[in-house]
Design a protein around this motif. Structure first.
Motif, PDB file in Angstrom:
ATOM      1  N   ASP A 191       1.815   3.597   8.897  1.00  0.00           N
ATOM      2  CA  ASP A 191       2.322   3.966   7.579  1.00  0.00           C
ATOM      3  C   ASP A 191       3.571   4.847   7.692  1.00  0.00           C
ATOM      4  OD1 ASP A 191       1.506   6.586   8.099  1.00  0.00           O
ATOM      5  OD2 ASP A 191      -0.218   6.514   6.754  1.00  0.00           O
ATOM      6  N   SER A 192       4.079   5.266   6.560  1.00  0.00           N
ATOM      7  CA  SER A 192       5.346   6.001   6.515  1.00  0.00           C
ATOM      8  C   SER A 192       5.272   7.364   7.184  1.00  0.00           C
ATOM      9  CB  SER A 192       5.794   6.170   5.058  1.00  0.00           C
ATOM     10  OG  SER A 192       4.788   6.825   4.303  1.00  0.00           O
ATOM     11  N   THR A 193       4.065   7.863   7.413  1.00  0.00           N
ATOM     12  CA  THR A 193       3.918   9.159   8.101  1.00  0.00           C
ATOM     13  C   THR A 193       3.725   8.992   9.610  1.00  0.00           C
ATOM     14  OG1 THR A 193       1.496   9.254   7.896  1.00  0.00           O
ATOM     15  CG2 THR A 193       2.804  10.073   6.028  1.00  0.00           C
TER      16      THR A 193
ATOM     17  N   ARG B  18       0.032  -2.879   1.423  1.00  0.00           N
ATOM     18  CA  ARG B  18       0.125  -1.479   1.835  1.00  0.00           C
ATOM     19  C   ARG B  18       0.780  -0.683   0.703  1.00  0.00           C
ATOM     20  NH1 ARG B  18       3.924  -0.903   5.645  1.00  0.00           N
ATOM     21  NH2 ARG B  18       4.758  -3.006   5.436  1.00  0.00           N
ATOM     22  N   SER B  19       0.311   0.538   0.482  1.00  0.00           N
ATOM     23  CA  SER B  19       0.766   1.312  -0.677  1.00  0.00           C
ATOM     24  C   SER B  19       2.275   1.557  -0.671  1.00  0.00           C
ATOM     25  CB  SER B  19       0.017   2.649  -0.755  1.00  0.00           C
ATOM     26  OG  SER B  19       0.224   3.409   0.427  1.00  0.00           O
ATOM     27  N   GLU B  20       2.872   1.718   0.533  1.00  0.00           N
ATOM     28  CA  GLU B  20       4.310   2.013   0.554  1.00  0.00           C
ATOM     29  C   GLU B  20       5.179   0.797   0.257  1.00  0.00           C
ATOM     30  OE1 GLU B  20       3.404   2.381   5.119  1.00  0.00           O
ATOM     31  OE2 GLU B  20       2.259   2.730   3.294  1.00  0.00           O
ATOM     32  N   THR B  21       4.549  -0.397   0.121  1.00  0.00           N
ATOM     33  CA  THR B  21       5.315  -1.595  -0.217  1.00  0.00           C
ATOM     34  C   THR B  21       5.215  -1.935  -1.703  1.00  0.00           C
ATOM     35  OG1 THR B  21       3.468  -3.084   0.280  1.00  0.00           O
ATOM     36  CG2 THR B  21       4.960  -2.515   2.114  1.00  0.00           C
TER      37      THR B  21
ATOM     38  N   ASN C 100       6.910  -1.315  -4.279  1.00  0.00           N
ATOM     39  CA  ASN C 100       8.132  -1.724  -4.971  1.00  0.00           C
ATOM     40  C   ASN C 100       8.622  -3.105  -4.579  1.00  0.00           C
ATOM     41  OD1 ASN C 100       8.299   0.703  -6.429  1.00  0.00           O
ATOM     42  ND2 ASN C 100       9.372   1.736  -4.747  1.00  0.00           N
TER      43      ASN C 100
ATOM     44  N   ASP D 140      12.057  -7.522  -0.833  1.00  0.00           N
ATOM     45  CA  ASP D 140      12.799  -6.261  -0.840  1.00  0.00           C
ATOM     46  C   ASP D 140      14.255  -6.568  -1.161  1.00  0.00           C
ATOM     47  OD1 ASP D 140      14.081  -3.860  -0.411  1.00  0.00           O
ATOM     48  OD2 ASP D 140      13.089  -3.431   1.495  1.00  0.00           O
TER      49      ASP D 140
END
Length: 375
Positions: A139-141, A241-244, A246, A306
């Motif tokens: 993930d992003s972290t 995944r939550s960060e995707t 958008n 994207d």
């Protein structure tokens, strides 16, 4: 499912597949699965299951055959019962290297209805993305997250539960899955209840499926989030995944348009068979997409768009892939091939309709069609 992959698969199946005898006709499965917390970390790769199969025996026999993976599933208990007399029948069982589970009885079985209950331990694959397999993403972290997904076409349902794993053996499937708290379980149908067997687990119970083949059964256990699709004729979500989040908007926009075109053309509304449609983008997926009824799974690049990274051609490809998989709801799921030698019917109709309905909806793919779809 991509056409080239299925054509290659067809050659393999024709050359080496052993067909089951035709003396059994399954009508329903009840599948109960438990995915432990360790299997959603780096350390574990197991699950446990119970399957309850109701079937009709149409010829006298003292031997029954179905499928169970010899290297993914370990059978713990097996009970065969004659339904009319409520009699438990003595038997022995064995699984050979071709994944055929043979049940031998001490007495000849009469024609009638039977119930088969099997409990087993399962192994998640960490190398092959088929059967029930374990996947991951960062993930992003920078944290590595794990999930469990399925890919049962063409002959991999037997790696998830013992079954009559041929497309002509259609039945209903009622699934429940127990997962660690904080994880979402999804399957082909809507959740009808959700409860906590313990402080650390959640049990999801799903509605029965329509009558369908084993290869269409699916489930995903993850920490994904979902976006509801507005304006759709059915309950409809795009999940990833939550960060995707958008990058879901194009799938959210185009899906109801394509689904409505198929409803109108066939005259058979999608909701006559199944009440929801979830589309899930997976970070690791063997093919471009898979038409599991009610739970279509995709490679991320075939569902998520994207605008900062992807061009128009990617947008067109996503629309075509979604249209292709939706078409299978009628051509493949509702009307199903009897054996894999008829794969060209499933894929031929889906390939035709992916172009027809995207063109009708003014999703500009004509040049793409001319370049990639010559026959």
């Amino acid at each position: 499912m991509t056409l080239w992959y299925l054509l290659c698969l067809l050659v393999i199946l024709q050359s080496c597949a052993a067909r089951l005898p035709t003396n059994c006709k399954p009508s329903s499965y009840k599948i109960s699965l438990v995915v432990p917390e360790t299997s959603l970390t780096s350390t574990g790769n197991t699950f446990t299951g119970n399957v309850d199969i109701t079937f009709q025996l149409m010829q006298k026999t003292s031997s029954l055959q179905l499928h169970s993976s010899h290297d993914r599933l370990t059978i713990k208990t097996l009970q065969l019962k004659h339904i009319a007399t409520d009699t438990i029948i003595p038997q022995t069982s064995s699984v050979d290297e071709t994944d055929v589970l043979t049940i031998t009885t001490t007495q000849e079985l009469e024609v009638g209805n039977y119930n088969l209950q099997i409990s087993y331990d399962g192994r998640l694959s960490t190398t092959d993305m088929n059967g029930v397999y374990k996947s991951s993403y960062v993930d992003s972290t920078g944290t590595k997250k794990y999930l469990v997904a399925t890919q049962f076409e063409a002959t991999h349902a037997r790696k998830g539960f013992p079954c009559f794993d041929e497309p002509s053996y259609k039945a209903t499937f009622t699934v429940d899955i127990t997962v660690p708290k904080g994880f979402l379980a999804m399957s082909n149908t809507e959740v009808i209840s959700q409860n906590a067997p313990s402080l650390s687990t959640v049990r999801y119970q799903f509605q029965p499926t329509p009558v369908m083949s084993t290869y269409l059964v699916a489930f995903v256990v993850s920490d994904f989030t979902c976006t509801e699709v507005p304006g759709s004729s059915t309950k409809n979500h795009v999940c990833s995944r939550s960060e995707t989040v958008n990058t879901r908007y194009w799938a959210v926009e185009v899906t109801p348009k394509l689904l409505n075109s198929l409803n109108v053309y066939t005259g058979i509304p999608y909701t006559e068979s199944i009440s929801k449609l979830d589309q899930v983008a997976l970070p690791d997926f063997r093919s471009g997409a898979m038409e599991n009824w009610g739970l279509i799974t995709y490679r991320e690049a075939r569902l998520l768009f994207d605008p900062e990274e992807d061009g128009t051609s990617v947008k067109q490809t996503i629309a075509l892939v979604i249209a292709h998989e939706l078409s299978h709801s009628w051509f493949g799921n509702l009307v199903t091939l009897a054996w894999w030698s008829e794969t060209f019917l499933n894929e031929g109709f889906a390939r035709y309709f992916q172009n027809k309905i995207t063109h009708e909806r003014s999703i500009h793919v004509v040049r793409y069609f001319r370049r990639h779809c010559r026959y």
